[in-house]
Design an enzyme around this catalytic site. Structure first.
Site, PDB file in Angstrom:
ATOM      1  N   HIS A 243      46.842-113.411 -20.974  1.00  0.00           N
ATOM      2  CA  HIS A 243      46.057-112.383 -21.657  1.00  0.00           C
ATOM      3  C   HIS A 243      46.268-112.498 -23.159  1.00  0.00           C
ATOM      4  O   HIS A 243      47.226-113.142 -23.617  1.00  0.00           O
ATOM      5  CB  HIS A 243      46.453-110.984 -21.167  1.00  0.00           C
ATOM      6  CG  HIS A 243      47.879-110.626 -21.437  1.00  0.00           C
ATOM      7  ND1 HIS A 243      48.344-110.275 -22.677  1.00  0.00           N
ATOM      8  CD2 HIS A 243      48.954-110.569 -20.610  1.00  0.00           C
ATOM      9  CE1 HIS A 243      49.625-110.018 -22.622  1.00  0.00           C
ATOM     10  NE2 HIS A 243      50.037-110.194 -21.376  1.00  0.00           N
TER      11      HIS A 243
ATOM     12  N   SER B  17      52.560-113.699 -19.552  1.00  0.00           N
ATOM     13  CA  SER B  17      52.420-113.441 -20.981  1.00  0.00           C
ATOM     14  C   SER B  17      53.061-114.548 -21.827  1.00  0.00           C
ATOM     15  O   SER B  17      52.700-115.715 -21.694  1.00  0.00           O
ATOM     16  CB  SER B  17      53.011-112.063 -21.308  1.00  0.00           C
ATOM     17  OG  SER B  17      52.657-111.653 -22.604  1.00  0.00           O
TER      18      SER B  17
END
Length: 252
Positions: free
Chosen positions: A150, A127
């Protein structure tokens, strides 16, 4: 008189036994804190910073979460930059991500350091850990380590108005722009990995393992602490040689 003295002494309370819990024995404290009897020497020209667990930003996370607070890291980076004895900085990551703005702040701090900086992903750099992992002069990843890419996600109450989605889009572009400008991955490839469907359960994105992160250009090389320290020392030597050459040019 002698008997009185004996009676007086016998009535004195005995001194309390030392409390083992409050022992100041340095060996005992080292065993409790580090699990060893010898404290490792900290004298080094390299400053090592670890980013472990979840990056904590503006909100305090529950006490059971293992966190790295960004307000603790920023002063350390400033101190390492100012300390003349520190010649290089090693950033070791094993993080699941966390606060976006805090992660970007840490990444910007690392990228703006004038001293050689090497990052190493051990376990995971997921992340918002991705921008931090690419912020150094050179980046490494362990062969078994993974990185999850993501889109930005929000927790809690979200106001469903166009301005909210525009803000999310701008935040997303900040992450994409930083990662692509500090690594060899293209914007098209990074967004392709970010918005890929079908790989992550109930979510979109991609998880890349060490060699794949290098193949995509996200990380520079696969390696561990030995390779990372070797290249950091090479960067330190190059910086010294450049400083000597610059000083020599000024004196001519």
């Amino acid at each position: 008189m002698f008997e009185d003295e004996l009676v007086f002494k016998s009535e004195q309370p005995e001194p309390p036994a030392p409390d083992r819990k409050t022992s100041t024995n340095p060996v005992v404290e080292t065993i409790q804190q580090l699990g060893q009897t010898a404290t490792p020497q900290a004298e080094s020209n390299i400053f090592c910073m670890t980013i472990i667990g979840q990056v904590e930003g503006h909100l305090v996370l529950p006490p059971q979460n293992k966190t790295t607070k960004y307000e603790h890291l920023i002063p350390q980076l400033v101190a390492a930059e100012q300390n003349a004895k520190i010649e290089g900085i090693m950033i070791v990551l094993n993080t699941v991500g966390g606060d976006v703005e805090a992660g970007l702040a840490i990444a910007e701090m690392i990228s703006s350091l004038t001293k050689p900086t090497v990052t190493l992903v051990l376990g995971g750099g997921h992340s918002i850990g991705v921008p931090i992992a690419v912020a150094g002069n050179k980046s490494f990843i362990a062969e078994s380590a993974t990185m999850t890419i993501h889109p930005i996600r929000l927790n809690g109450l979200v106001i469903g108005v166009p301005q909210t989605f525009e803000y999310l889009d701008k935040m997303q572009e900040r992450v994409v722009r930083f990662v692509t400008s500090h690594s060899n991955i293209t914007e098209a490839k990074f967004k392709e990995l970010m918005f890929k469907t079908g790989e992550l359960t109930r979510d979109i994105g991609t998880t890349v393992i060490g060699p794949d992160a290098v193949k995509h250009g996200l990380i520079d090389a696969v390696g561990g602490i030995g390779q990372a320290l070797r290249d950091l020392n090479i960067l330190i030597d190059q910086r010294k040689q450049g400083a000597v050459a610059g000083a020599g040019g000024l004196t001519q």
